[in-house]
Design an enzyme around this catalytic site. Sequence first.
Site, PDB file in Angstrom:
ATOM      1  N   GLU A  55       0.821  -1.205   0.000  1.00 33.27           N
ATOM      2  CA  GLU A  55       0.000   0.000   0.000  1.00 33.27           C
ATOM      3  C   GLU A  55       0.859   1.261   0.000  1.00 33.27           C
ATOM      4  O   GLU A  55       0.598   2.219  -0.737  1.00 33.27           O
ATOM      5  CB  GLU A  55      -0.920   0.017   1.239  1.00 33.27           C
ATOM      6  N   PRO A 272      12.922 -43.156   1.587  1.00 33.72           N
ATOM      7  CA  PRO A 272      11.929 -43.673   2.538  1.00 33.72           C
ATOM      8  C   PRO A 272      12.187 -43.289   3.987  1.00 33.72           C
ATOM      9  O   PRO A 272      11.253 -43.025   4.731  1.00 33.72           O
ATOM     10  CB  PRO A 272      12.040 -45.195   2.340  1.00 33.72           C
TER      11      PRO A 272
END
Length: 347
Positions: A55, A272
Amino acid sequence: MAVNAAERSAMKRALDLATRGPRGANPQVGAVIVSPQGEILAEGWHHGAGTAHAEVDALSGLAPNAARGATAVVTLEPCNHTGRTGPCALALIEAGISRVVYALDDPGAQSGGGAERLRAAGIEVEAGEQAEAAHTLISTWLTAQALGRPHITIKWAQSLDGRAAAEDGSSQWITGPAARADVHRRRAEADAIAVGTGTVLADNPALTARAGDTMLPHQPIPVVIGARPTPADAAVRTHPHAPLFFDTHDLRTVVADLHARGIQSLFVEGGPTLASAFIEAGLADRVLAYIAPVLLGGNRLALTEIGVPTISQARRLTVEEWVPLGDDLLAIAHLAAQPDPENEGAV
């Protein structure tokens, strides 16, 4: 007062502007200042930590009083706190903005509340415009805000019978080229990519994101977890980003450190053992399972121990999408709420 066509168009533009900002500790935010006649007066976005918020970035391009009576269209609720920069809600009030349209509420305990401050100053506020698109844009930041850690994706490739490799350890390639290309695209969407030292020593991965032989514009930061040393000539050491090494098995310490570094999303791709450890620790927001129509047999399972001693404690998944990739199939899923063992019936 409903959101008008000019404001809807401005929000689309603000969302596009937001993507120009870096992913990091702060969200990607865009802002557009629109005149009462629906013309765009100024645009801005957040350029990174310590810089002006979207802004204020937009307002800085205007002459004094040029924003009086205008509408600010912002992808995230204007902040209401002072950090390295001042509160955006106050900046909009002082600029004479008469109306604010924003997409998502700011979830921060300190930074939230800007809409309430704006309304108290007599400014019209409309919330929720294109909220779904805004949520998608900063979903990983929202997860990081809510959980205090990055959004974590666990990826593995497996045979139809659930193996990650053949009995001799070879795994290149279980899946086909379409699946491998999809993995690289998703790597490039992440802030960081993690493997264990076992994967580094066995496969020597570079952990880059590529399209064929071409490096993609965004590269995830490589993260190596485990106590074994990484060789000086390991491919990961040639990565465009300096690797982060964690000599620990405490995954919560690892993800807390990554969060402190501004990393919002982590792509876990390391075999894994590491995938199972993250799941067992409850550190899995999304699962990507690439399934190939091949049978391997043997003991090289895609997952090992994940803390499921009995069927009532199974880690149930909610599948979001099944994606065909050549001959392979990608399951995109997230872990469902854990069942209550006392109320769980046999199936």
